[in-house]
Design a protein around this motif. Structure first.
Motif, PDB file in Angstrom:
ATOM      1  N   PRO A  66     -21.315 -36.726  20.878  1.00  0.00           N
ATOM      2  CA  PRO A  66     -22.620 -36.767  20.043  1.00  0.00           C
ATOM      3  C   PRO A  66     -23.737 -36.643  20.671  1.00  0.00           C
ATOM      4  N   GLY A  67     -25.115 -35.913  20.399  1.00  0.00           N
ATOM      5  CA  GLY A  67     -26.330 -35.885  20.966  1.00  0.00           C
ATOM      6  C   GLY A  67     -26.823 -37.428  21.208  1.00  0.00           C
ATOM      7  N   LEU A  68     -26.534 -38.399  20.502  1.00  0.00           N
ATOM      8  CA  LEU A  68     -27.168 -39.662  20.646  1.00  0.00           C
ATOM      9  C   LEU A  68     -26.573 -40.452  21.751  1.00  0.00           C
ATOM     10  N   ALA A  69     -25.261 -39.958  22.250  1.00  0.00           N
ATOM     11  CA  ALA A  69     -24.781 -40.558  23.209  1.00  0.00           C
ATOM     12  C   ALA A  69     -25.150 -40.198  24.325  1.00  0.00           C
ATOM     13  N   ILE A  70     -25.430 -38.710  24.583  1.00  0.00           N
ATOM     14  CA  ILE A  70     -26.127 -38.175  25.723  1.00  0.00           C
ATOM     15  C   ILE A  70     -27.451 -38.371  26.158  1.00  0.00           C
ATOM     16  N   VAL A  71     -28.325 -38.508  24.757  1.00  0.00           N
ATOM     17  CA  VAL A  71     -29.636 -39.057  25.032  1.00  0.00           C
ATOM     18  C   VAL A  71     -29.660 -40.369  25.475  1.00  0.00           C
ATOM     19  N   VAL A  90     -31.089 -30.210  28.080  1.00  0.00           N
ATOM     20  CA  VAL A  90     -30.215 -29.076  28.609  1.00  0.00           C
ATOM     21  C   VAL A  90     -28.739 -29.092  28.700  1.00  0.00           C
ATOM     22  N   VAL A  91     -28.333 -30.483  28.800  1.00  0.00           N
ATOM     23  CA  VAL A  91     -27.061 -30.647  28.932  1.00  0.00           C
ATOM     24  C   VAL A  91     -26.474 -30.296  27.515  1.00  0.00           C
ATOM     25  N   GLN A  92     -27.003 -30.609  26.442  1.00  0.00           N
ATOM     26  CA  GLN A  92     -26.608 -30.347  25.100  1.00  0.00           C
ATOM     27  C   GLN A  92     -26.646 -28.724  24.814  1.00  0.00           C
ATOM     28  N   GLY A  93     -27.758 -28.102  25.490  1.00  0.00           N
ATOM     29  CA  GLY A  93     -27.941 -26.762  24.918  1.00  0.00           C
ATOM     30  C   GLY A  93     -27.098 -25.692  25.827  1.00  0.00           C
ATOM     31  N   ALA A 147     -30.408 -23.377  20.381  1.00  0.00           N
ATOM     32  CA  ALA A 147     -31.867 -24.059  19.913  1.00  0.00           C
ATOM     33  C   ALA A 147     -31.886 -24.817  18.527  1.00  0.00           C
ATOM     34  N   VAL A 148     -31.153 -24.635  17.697  1.00  0.00           N
ATOM     35  CA  VAL A 148     -31.160 -25.468  16.521  1.00  0.00           C
ATOM     36  C   VAL A 148     -30.617 -26.814  16.847  1.00  0.00           C
ATOM     37  N   TYR A 149     -29.682 -26.877  17.623  1.00  0.00           N
ATOM     38  CA  TYR A 149     -29.191 -28.215  18.287  1.00  0.00           C
ATOM     39  C   TYR A 149     -29.917 -28.979  19.002  1.00  0.00           C
ATOM     40  N   VAL A 150     -30.783 -28.208  19.936  1.00  0.00           N
ATOM     41  CA  VAL A 150     -31.873 -28.819  20.538  1.00  0.00           C
ATOM     42  C   VAL A 150     -32.807 -29.428  20.011  1.00  0.00           C
TER      43      VAL A 150
END
Lengths: 214, 217
Positions: A66-71, A90-93, A147-150
């Protein structure tokens, strides 16, 4: 509804937050494209082909984080501010673009490549003039997803001091000011949807007639 | 190792958060299934409605999760807490579920349906005995995406008052407690990967050999 507060949110806070958000999304997506498209190309060349499958599986697995974990993980490693945010984004994208580049290049018909080879094209020319143009719609679809994800994960950046529209939402939630929530969340949604539509249009324009996807 | 000690010291708390997390995910997924699977089946009957519904689902899916949660909070009936979280999560699940059910049912071979009709089956029997079983792999792929995605987004619901695993991250960030942040993030990442792997293995098991599909992007 407090009209003064709404105006404050929309006219004083929102422009800067939106600008930061767009900047952060643009930088992240560009960096992600610059890293992952060449990566995808390299992994589909015959020499590295056998690693392609492994990398694809690893990317698929990372995509589920999940994005929250990476942030959240970016903060202890890189500190607070815009820089760790961009690294996290960037990692997410990276993942959707790399995956679609690999899938798109694998999907190019082998006969077409053989025909190009038969016409005397060197490998480099086949890549630039045959494979990449044919894979372009799929690569663009990956960029669109990314892009939407980022944009979405970007709103979480406020929690590690990255600014952007998340700042408005954060203020709104902390003070329980619904005006800030509506402005921040609304602009975030509009930004994501607009980007999605714009890239979908580009995708539609760039697809060669006769091979429209789906 | 501070990270391991933090987990050891806080096992009851982490268990409580995990329980809250999964009860939210479970309810969200259950409601989504009950709501979206029939919608997905229904829209196979009309191209026009299919386009509209899928368009709406795509648009909702674009909205950043924190934004959607924030908007839900401002709706008086929902407010802070579980109700808002559930509505937002169910709305997110619309895209993967409706799309996969629709595609799964739609791509069933026309000649199979024709054969069934020739045997005298009516619409409902064709749906129950032919289309849905044949669509199972695609529907299950959608289910898998929904579960993994919901688990991830549920963590963000901590900011609208859910006491779940996201709380470790949010509290860690406010208290600047690195162990808490890292453990929370790793735990969430681990759960997501584990769920995805497990459901992936299950997917392979329940899908007939001749029907294996690739996971959509």
């Amino acid at each position: 509804m407090n009209w003064m507060r709404f105006q404050d949110a929309l006219f004083h806070r929102a422009p800067a937050a939106l600008a930061v958000h767009i900047l952060m999304v643009l930088i992240s997506v560009v960096v992600a494209v610059v890293i992952s498209v060449p990566l995808g190309v390299v992994l589909t060349r015959p020499r590295f082909r056998r690693y392609g499958f492994i990398v694809l599986n690893v990317l698929n697995m990372m995509q589920t984080i999940p994005g929250l974990a990476i942030v959240a993980l970016a903060m202890p490693l890189l500190g607070l501010g815009l820089k760790p945010t961009i690294v996290a984004l960037v990692v997410q994208g990276l993942l959707p673009i790399a995956r679609n580049t690999i899938a798109g290049l694998y999907g190019v018909n082998a006969d077409v490549k053989e025909a190009a080879l038969g016409m005397g094209m060197p490998a480099k020319k086949i890549l630039y003039e045959v494979e990449l143009p044919l894979a372009m719609p799929i690569i663009l679809a990956g960029i669109r997803t990314s892009a939407v994800y980022v944009v979405s994960v970007g709103t979480l950046a406020a929690y590690i001091g990255g600014g952007g529209l998340g700042d408005l939402i954060l203020t709104g939630l902390n003070m329980f000011w619904s005006e800030f929530l509506i402005v921040g969340a609304g602009l975030g949604a509009v930004l994501a949807i607009a980007l999605d539509r714009a890239l979908a249009y580009l995708e539609y324009r760039i697809t060669p007639p006769g091979m429209s996807s789906e | 190792m501070n990270y391991i000690r933090f987990i050891q010291d806080n096992i009851p708390l982490i268990l409580e958060y995990t329980k809250a997390h999964f009860s939210l995910v479970l309810w969200a997924v259950l409601i989504s299934l009950v709501l979206w699977v029939p919608v997905g089946v229904l829209i196979t009957r009309s191209e026009k409605w299919a386009n509209r519904v899928l368009g709406i689902a795509n648009t909702i899916f674009c909205i950043p999760s924190l934004s959607l949660f924030a908007v839900m909070v401002t709706i008086p009936f929902l407010g802070l807490g579980r109700r808002s979280a559930l509505v937002a999560l169910v709305l997110y699940a619309m895209m993967p579920l409706v799309r996969n059910v629709y595609q799964g049912v739609k791509v069933v071979d026309k000649s199979v349906i024709e054969a069934a009709r020739g045997m005298g089956m009516n619409y409902w029997r064709i749906l129950w005995e032919i289309q849905l079983p044949l669509a199972t792999p695609v529907i299950f792929a959608g289910f898998r995406i929904t579960v993994v995605m919901t688990t991830g987004i549920a963590a963000i619901a901590t900011y609208i008052g859910e006491r779940n695993l996201g709380r470790l991250i949010s509290e860690g960030l406010t208290r600047f407690n690195i162990e808490m942040i890292v453990d929370g993030a790793l735990l969430i990442a681990f759960i997501a990967i584990a769920l995805d792997t497990m459901l992936g293995a299950l997917e392979k098991k329940i899908v007939p050999r001749g029907l294996r599909v690739h996971r959509g992007h």
